[in-house]
Motif scaffolding. Structure first.
Motif, PDB file in Angstrom:
ATOM      1  N   ASP A  14      -1.259  52.694  21.915  1.00 54.52           N
ATOM      2  CA  ASP A  14      -0.420  51.724  22.628  1.00 54.52           C
ATOM      3  C   ASP A  14       0.276  50.742  21.677  1.00 54.52           C
ATOM      4  O   ASP A  14       0.186  49.513  21.856  1.00 54.52           O
ATOM      5  CB  ASP A  14      -1.275  50.923  23.627  1.00 54.52           C
ATOM      6  N   SER A  29      -3.899  48.975  20.857  1.00 54.42           N
ATOM      7  CA  SER A  29      -5.257  49.012  21.392  1.00 54.42           C
ATOM      8  C   SER A  29      -6.158  49.583  20.306  1.00 54.42           C
ATOM      9  O   SER A  29      -5.705  50.360  19.452  1.00 54.42           O
ATOM     10  CB  SER A  29      -5.336  49.917  22.619  1.00 54.42           C
ATOM     11  N   TYR A  45     -11.104  54.619  28.693  1.00 50.30           N
ATOM     12  CA  TYR A  45     -10.446  53.709  27.736  1.00 50.30           C
ATOM     13  C   TYR A  45     -11.196  52.378  27.791  1.00 50.30           C
ATOM     14  O   TYR A  45     -10.796  51.443  28.484  1.00 50.30           O
ATOM     15  CB  TYR A  45      -8.970  53.537  28.087  1.00 50.30           C
ATOM     16  N   MET A  47     -12.074  49.771  25.635  1.00 47.35           N
ATOM     17  CA  MET A  47     -11.902  49.080  24.354  1.00 47.35           C
ATOM     18  C   MET A  47     -12.429  47.644  24.410  1.00 47.35           C
ATOM     19  O   MET A  47     -12.319  46.974  25.440  1.00 47.35           O
ATOM     20  CB  MET A  47     -10.421  49.066  23.971  1.00 47.35           C
ATOM     21  N   TRP A  82      -6.892  46.656  27.199  1.00 54.23           N
ATOM     22  CA  TRP A  82      -5.882  47.720  27.132  1.00 54.23           C
ATOM     23  C   TRP A  82      -4.657  47.238  26.356  1.00 54.23           C
ATOM     24  O   TRP A  82      -4.713  46.265  25.631  1.00 54.23           O
ATOM     25  CB  TRP A  82      -5.550  48.206  28.546  1.00 54.23           C
ATOM     26  N   ALA A  83      -3.531  47.931  26.547  1.00 52.29           N
ATOM     27  CA  ALA A  83      -2.371  47.808  25.661  1.00 52.29           C
ATOM     28  C   ALA A  83      -1.828  46.370  25.550  1.00 52.29           C
ATOM     29  O   ALA A  83      -1.354  45.813  26.542  1.00 52.29           O
ATOM     30  CB  ALA A  83      -1.270  48.711  26.194  1.00 52.29           C
ATOM     31  N   ILE A 133      -1.305  45.970  34.225  1.00 50.39           N
ATOM     32  CA  ILE A 133      -1.560  46.185  32.780  1.00 50.39           C
ATOM     33  C   ILE A 133      -0.261  46.208  31.973  1.00 50.39           C
ATOM     34  O   ILE A 133       0.822  46.017  32.503  1.00 50.39           O
ATOM     35  CB  ILE A 133      -2.293  47.527  32.559  1.00 50.39           C
ATOM     36  N   ASP A 134      -0.429  46.476  30.700  1.00 50.33           N
ATOM     37  CA  ASP A 134       0.646  46.822  29.765  1.00 50.33           C
ATOM     38  C   ASP A 134       1.739  45.748  29.656  1.00 50.33           C
ATOM     39  O   ASP A 134       2.941  46.033  29.841  1.00 50.33           O
ATOM     40  CB  ASP A 134       1.268  48.190  30.136  1.00 50.33           C
ATOM     41  N   GLU A 232       3.878  53.571  33.542  1.00 49.34           N
ATOM     42  CA  GLU A 232       3.213  52.501  32.791  1.00 49.34           C
ATOM     43  C   GLU A 232       3.942  52.320  31.466  1.00 49.34           C
ATOM     44  O   GLU A 232       4.970  52.936  31.212  1.00 49.34           O
ATOM     45  CB  GLU A 232       1.737  52.830  32.551  1.00 49.34           C
ATOM     46  N   ALA A 233       3.414  51.429  30.615  1.00 48.17           N
ATOM     47  CA  ALA A 233       3.905  51.251  29.245  1.00 48.17           C
ATOM     48  C   ALA A 233       5.367  50.807  29.163  1.00 48.17           C
ATOM     49  O   ALA A 233       6.181  51.419  28.453  1.00 48.17           O
ATOM     50  CB  ALA A 233       3.690  52.539  28.449  1.00 48.17           C
ATOM     51  N   THR A 281      -2.104  60.323  27.739  1.00 41.29           N
ATOM     52  CA  THR A 281      -1.231  59.141  27.748  1.00 41.29           C
ATOM     53  C   THR A 281      -0.143  59.258  26.689  1.00 41.29           C
ATOM     54  O   THR A 281      -0.295  59.934  25.672  1.00 41.29           O
ATOM     55  CB  THR A 281      -2.021  57.852  27.464  1.00 41.29           C
ATOM     56  N   HIS A 283       2.692  56.260  24.981  1.00 43.09           N
ATOM     57  CA  HIS A 283       2.942  54.807  25.029  1.00 43.09           C
ATOM     58  C   HIS A 283       3.664  54.461  23.734  1.00 43.09           C
ATOM     59  O   HIS A 283       3.346  54.995  22.687  1.00 43.09           O
ATOM     60  CB  HIS A 283       1.590  54.086  25.131  1.00 43.09           C
ATOM     61  N   HIS A 298       1.745  57.060  20.080  1.00 38.45           N
ATOM     62  CA  HIS A 298       0.422  57.549  19.706  1.00 38.45           C
ATOM     63  C   HIS A 298       0.235  58.992  20.187  1.00 38.45           C
ATOM     64  O   HIS A 298       0.970  59.469  21.053  1.00 38.45           O
ATOM     65  CB  HIS A 298      -0.699  56.634  20.250  1.00 38.45           C
ATOM     66  N   ARG A 310      -7.085  57.895  20.180  1.00 36.47           N
ATOM     67  CA  ARG A 310      -5.683  58.126  19.847  1.00 36.47           C
ATOM     68  C   ARG A 310      -5.327  57.506  18.487  1.00 36.47           C
ATOM     69  O   ARG A 310      -6.083  56.691  17.965  1.00 36.47           O
ATOM     70  CB  ARG A 310      -4.814  57.529  20.972  1.00 36.47           C
TER      71      ARG A 310
HETATM   72  O1  FUB Z   1      -4.875  52.373  26.465  1.00 33.64           O
HETATM   73  C1  FUB Z   1      -5.180  52.261  27.846  1.00 33.64           C
HETATM   74  C2  FUB Z   1      -4.005  52.640  28.673  1.00 33.64           C
HETATM   75  O2  FUB Z   1      -3.615  53.969  28.372  1.00 33.64           O
HETATM   76  C3  FUB Z   1      -2.758  51.843  28.436  1.00 33.64           C
HETATM   77  O3  FUB Z   1      -2.798  50.562  28.967  1.00 33.64           O
HETATM   78  C4  FUB Z   1      -1.755  52.759  29.029  1.00 33.64           C
HETATM   79  O4  FUB Z   1      -0.430  52.447  28.751  1.00 33.64           O
HETATM   80  C5  FUB Z   1      -2.191  54.079  28.458  1.00 33.64           C
HETATM   81  O5  FUB Z   1      -1.694  54.292  27.168  1.00 33.64           O
END
Ligand code: FUB
Length: 331
Positions: A14, A29, A45, A47, A82-83, A133-134, A232-233, A281, A283, A298, A310
């Motif tokens: 991301d 991320s 995911y 993180m 996340w991102a 998100i994002d 997304e993204a 994914t 991004h 990624h 990733r």
């Molecule tokens: O990395 C977690 C999620 O996966 C991100 O927020 C999305 O954009 C996707 O890449």
């Protein structure tokens, strides 16, 4: 034509790239090993912190500035950093990041540093009125900052659909799987945007929705158009006075873009930037550096396809005379 991963000592995803203090800074991320099985909720995911990377030139050595922010240091966060994205204003650096709050709802937080590499100090609460998100922060030439955000399924955007949605989380736990609208005459869910306040800590207006229009009919992209609809993204950049809104199409795995005349759109669909990479994914971010343009993205090649491990890469892009984005053939 993929570049080597920017770093291999950690997994990164991301990437949000910016030029700060004469270098490229990348805010990714930080993917980590987990036993959590792949699902449409994105639980895998998982993180727990962020690292910031920087480099002086395309293909040059990459510096890892160490841990920039930990989930455990943010009072409102339960899990899943996340991102992220970053911006600078008033001599300060701002890290925008999504995470689940203590109720499991994704919110967006902000953290501040006087250095682009951090460490960053988080605000004790998420941005009021933020959700999903994002986050992607775009600062226009007049200094006004905008925060774009949103992601479907695991990113919960479908739980906030409809009008007057600010503040109402409509998750139906009795229904399994995605609850995205369906139909060839039903509008697709839309990315969100709001102006940021002068101090960069809050929204300065009601959250708005970003319209993406079919380039032939001028109508909104529809829910069944999974090859082109926003998933997304989001990312925003400006080229030749035009506003380029780019994003992932999610389950069809494209990076797509649409072009408009102002930061709110509407944006007219213009094509794909990148075909599917290894992994579910995709991004990205796009940045100009020393007169050239670069795509950061990624894939999961380094982890041999392990979806939540990733690696960030970069490659040059160019524009044709009509302003269409093309991958540079020579890297
Ligand atoms: O990395 C977690 C999620 O996966 C991100 O927020 C999305 O954009 C996707 O890449």
């Amino acid at each position: 034509m993929a570049s080597a991963p920017l770093v291999t000592h950690i997994y990164t995803a991301d990437p949000s790239a910016h030029v700060f203090e004469g270098k490229i800074y990348v805010y990714p991320s930080h993917d980590r090993e987990t036993d959590i099985q792949f699902n449409d909720n994105g639980d895998q995911y998982d993180m727990a912190d962020y690292h910031v990377l920087s480099l002086d030139e395309f293909g040059g050595p990459v510096t890892d500035h160490g841990v920039a922010l930990r989930a455990e240091d943010v009072p409102w966060v339960s899990k899943q950093l996340w991102a992220p994205d970053a911006a600078t204003k008033n001599g300060q650096y701002y890290l925008y990041f999504p995470a689940r709050d203590k109720q499991g709802i994704f919110r967006i937080g902000v953290a501040v540093s006087d250095k682009p590499g951090g460490p960053f100090t988080p605000d004790p609460e998420p941005i009021p009125g933020s959700y999903s998100i994002d986050p992607a922060c775009f600062v226009d030439d007049d200094g006004q900052a905008y925060l774009y955000f949103g992601g479907i399924w695991g990113g919960q955007l479908q739980c906030w659909s409809g009008s007057g949605d600010n503040g109402k989380f409509k998750f139906d736990a009795s229904k399994s799987g995605p609850q995205e609208p369906k139909g060839s005459d039903v509008p697709a869910l839309l990315c969100r945007v709001a102006k940021l306040s002068e101090d960069m800590h809050t929204f300065a207006e009601e959250v708005r929705q970003i319209q993406i229009l079919d380039d032939k009919t001028g109508k909104l992209l529809v829910a069944d158009d999974h090859d082109r609809r926003f998933f997304e993204a989001p990312w925003m950049h400006k080229y030749n006075g035009k506003y380029y809104f780019s994003y992932s199409t999610g389950d069809t795995h494209y990076l797509a873009y649409a072009v408009g005349d102002n930061p709110y759109g509407p944006f007219t669909y213009a094509g794909r930037i990148l075909e599917p990479v290894v992994g579910w994914t995709t991004h990205h971010s796009i940045v100009e550096f020393k007169g050239k343009w670069y795509l950061f993205y990624h894939d999961c090649e380094l982890s041999k396809g392990v979806d939540h491990l990733r690696s960030v890469r970069m490659r040059e892009i160019v524009y044709d005379e009509q302003g269409n984005i093309l991958l540079a053939q020579k890297q």
